[in-house]
Scaffold this motif. Structure first.
Motif, PDB file in Angstrom:
ATOM      1  N   GLU A  64       0.824  -1.215   0.000  1.00  0.00           N
ATOM      2  CA  GLU A  64       0.000   0.000   0.000  1.00  0.00           C
ATOM      3  C   GLU A  64       0.855   1.260   0.000  1.00  0.00           C
ATOM      4  OE1 GLU A  64      -2.390  -0.664   3.432  1.00  0.00           O
ATOM      5  OE2 GLU A  64      -3.578  -2.245   2.460  1.00  0.00           O
ATOM      6  N   ALA A  65       2.105   1.151   0.465  1.00  0.00           N
ATOM      7  CA  ALA A  65       3.025   2.285   0.460  1.00  0.00           C
ATOM      8  C   ALA A  65       3.797   2.398  -0.848  1.00  0.00           C
ATOM      9  CB  ALA A  65       4.000   2.169   1.624  1.00  0.00           C
ATOM     10  N   GLY A  66       3.481   1.551  -1.829  1.00  0.00           N
ATOM     11  CA  GLY A  66       4.103   1.663  -3.137  1.00  0.00           C
ATOM     12  C   GLY A  66       5.175   0.656  -3.450  1.00  0.00           C
ATOM     13  N   TYR A  67       5.446  -0.272  -2.538  1.00  0.00           N
ATOM     14  CA  TYR A  67       6.452  -1.306  -2.759  1.00  0.00           C
ATOM     15  C   TYR A  67       5.827  -2.510  -3.464  1.00  0.00           C
ATOM     16  CZ  TYR A  67       9.513   1.038   0.650  1.00  0.00           C
ATOM     17  OH  TYR A  67      10.309   1.937   1.321  1.00  0.00           O
ATOM     18  N   ASN A  68       6.644  -3.266  -4.191  1.00  0.00           N
ATOM     19  CA  ASN A  68       6.297  -4.634  -4.536  1.00  0.00           C
ATOM     20  C   ASN A  68       6.925  -5.508  -3.454  1.00  0.00           C
ATOM     21  OD1 ASN A  68       4.724  -4.110  -6.769  1.00  0.00           O
ATOM     22  ND2 ASN A  68       6.445  -4.197  -8.192  1.00  0.00           N
ATOM     23  N   ALA A  69       6.095  -6.255  -2.768  1.00  0.00           N
ATOM     24  CA  ALA A  69       6.517  -6.913  -1.531  1.00  0.00           C
ATOM     25  C   ALA A  69       6.434  -8.424  -1.653  1.00  0.00           C
ATOM     26  CB  ALA A  69       5.661  -6.427  -0.359  1.00  0.00           C
ATOM     27  N   PHE A  70       7.255  -9.101  -0.846  1.00  0.00           N
ATOM     28  CA  PHE A  70       7.357 -10.555  -0.877  1.00  0.00           C
ATOM     29  C   PHE A  70       7.510 -11.061   0.560  1.00  0.00           C
ATOM     30  CE2 PHE A  70       9.076  -8.659  -4.650  1.00  0.00           C
ATOM     31  CZ  PHE A  70       8.584  -9.422  -5.698  1.00  0.00           C
ATOM     32  N   VAL A  71       6.824 -12.158   0.873  1.00  0.00           N
ATOM     33  CA  VAL A  71       6.973 -12.804   2.174  1.00  0.00           C
ATOM     34  C   VAL A  71       7.758 -14.089   1.975  1.00  0.00           C
ATOM     35  CG1 VAL A  71       5.781 -13.873   4.130  1.00  0.00           C
ATOM     36  CG2 VAL A  71       4.817 -11.840   3.045  1.00  0.00           C
ATOM     37  N   LEU A  72       8.785 -14.278   2.783  1.00  0.00           N
ATOM     38  CA  LEU A  72       9.611 -15.481   2.710  1.00  0.00           C
ATOM     39  C   LEU A  72       9.122 -16.504   3.727  1.00  0.00           C
ATOM     40  CD1 LEU A  72      12.115 -17.104   1.806  1.00  0.00           C
ATOM     41  CD2 LEU A  72      13.412 -15.864   3.561  1.00  0.00           C
ATOM     42  N   THR A  73       8.717 -17.668   3.248  1.00  0.00           N
ATOM     43  CA  THR A  73       8.445 -18.811   4.116  1.00  0.00           C
ATOM     44  C   THR A  73       9.689 -19.695   4.069  1.00  0.00           C
ATOM     45  OG1 THR A  73       6.068 -18.695   3.692  1.00  0.00           O
ATOM     46  CG2 THR A  73       6.912 -20.756   4.588  1.00  0.00           C
ATOM     47  N   TYR A  74      10.504 -19.574   5.105  1.00  0.00           N
ATOM     48  CA  TYR A  74      11.832 -20.192   5.129  1.00  0.00           C
ATOM     49  C   TYR A  74      11.816 -21.465   5.970  1.00  0.00           C
ATOM     50  CZ  TYR A  74      11.939 -17.454   9.493  1.00  0.00           C
ATOM     51  OH  TYR A  74      11.631 -16.907  10.715  1.00  0.00           O
TER      52      TYR A  74
END
Length: 328
Positions: A64-74
């Motif tokens: 929502e702040a303008g980033y392309n974001a990713f969550v790492l399931t490690y």
């Protein structure tokens, strides 16, 4: 809204307690072709699980702040039976390289890539900040890309293996009989140097799980090494506040995809495919959270009112570090 990206090929990943799980990224990518900064989120969980509360909701906030974001399931060690060693750090290193390698397809600026970790995920992110030169990639196609983040947000991070250690995290990572050398390597305040990327740290003074001294030690090390940093300590609040917003208070964390390794291990245990593991050994990980009593709920709401400003502070700081004109 989000897509899953497997990080390792079959012949590259061989953690013994995977149950068929392979680490992955979950992407929150805008549909337009505008080049954007990237954020890779590493939830916490004492290297025992990957907490949904610190995954999707955090990625959505940066989206929502303008980033392309990713969550790492490690990779994690839920049964405490197979020390992780360098595997989680390898997972995060590959994740950073994966995003940079696919920068054109993800419409991200590869020189504006940050990471954000919570608790043990904060230790994981801080580990990459200080040890990134030590993590080669077995695939030359990924090794050609840097794994050094351009900035890091460390939220109530596990840092030290010394006096103020969160022992459970280090036992899951290195085993209960870890050597002094291994503990020293993963005691991150001792490894901050001039090539450590800028770091934003926040924690509560009342954190009863990971002592606040952890973030102080890392901040002091950044200062001594000349590394740009910000350090915010809030007066009160329990460990694991994540975004500290109304959704967190409701335990509304979205799709729990970060539990995939636990789900696969539970299935394997119930089928008898894990020798020496009781069929229901992992069921406790899936118990529903208990509703807080009214007095506790009132205190949590009060704590959150102070702490919930941290994403705004972090985004403003990170915008300066990455040279962003403004957030959306």
């Amino acid at each position: 809204m989000h897509e899953k990206y497997i990080l390792w090929q079959e012949n590259e990943y061989a953690y013994p307690m995977s149950g068929g799980f392979v680490p992955f990224l979950t992407g929150y990518v805008h549909p337009d072709a505008k080049p954007r900064p990237a954020m890779v989120v590493a939830p916490g969980g004492a290297y025992c699980f990957v907490a949904p509360s610190e995954g999707g909701p955090v990625a959505e906030s940066f989206y929502e702040a303008g980033y392309n974001a990713f969550v790492l399931t490690y990779t994690v060690n839920p049964l405490g039976s197979a020390p992780l060693g360098m595997q989680p750090l390898g997972d995060l290193s590959r994740a950073v390289r994966f995003v940079r390698k696919n920068a054109a397809g993800f419409h991200i600026d590869p020189d504006r890539l940050a990471i954000c970790g919570f608790s043990a995920g904060g230790h994981l992110c801080a580990s990459l900040c200080v040890h990134w030169p030590d993590v080669p990639d077995p695939d030359p196609a990924y090794a050609a890309f840097s794994n050094r983040p351009d900035g890091a947000i460390l939220s109530y991070p596990v840092i030290t293996a010394g006096e103020y250690a969160h022992r459970g995290s280090f036992e899951n990572l290195l085993g209960p009989d870890a050597s002094p050398e291994a503990l020293a390597y993963m005691s991150l305040e001792n490894h901050v140097g001039p090539r450590t990327p800028p770091c934003f740290l926040w924690q509560t003074a009342g954190d009863g799980a990971v002592p606040v001294e952890n973030s102080y030690l890392f901040a002091q090390a950044c200062r001594a090494a000349g590394v740009d940093f910000a350090h915010h300590v809030f007066t009160k609040g329990q460990h694991g506040l994540a975004l500290a917003n109304e959704a967190w208070l409701r335990s509304d964390f979205g799709e729990p995809y970060t539990t995939e390794q636990l789900v696969k291990l539970r299935e394997a245990a119930r089928s008898g495919a894990l020798p020496g593991v009781a069929p229901h050994a992992l069921d406790g990980f899936f118990a529903l959270p208990q509703e807080a009593d009214p007095a506790c709920r009132a205190q949590l709401e009060k704590d959150c009112r102070q702490v919930e400003i941290w994403p705004q502070l972090a985004k403003a700081w990170l915008g300066e570090v990455l040279g962003l004109e403004c957030a959306e």
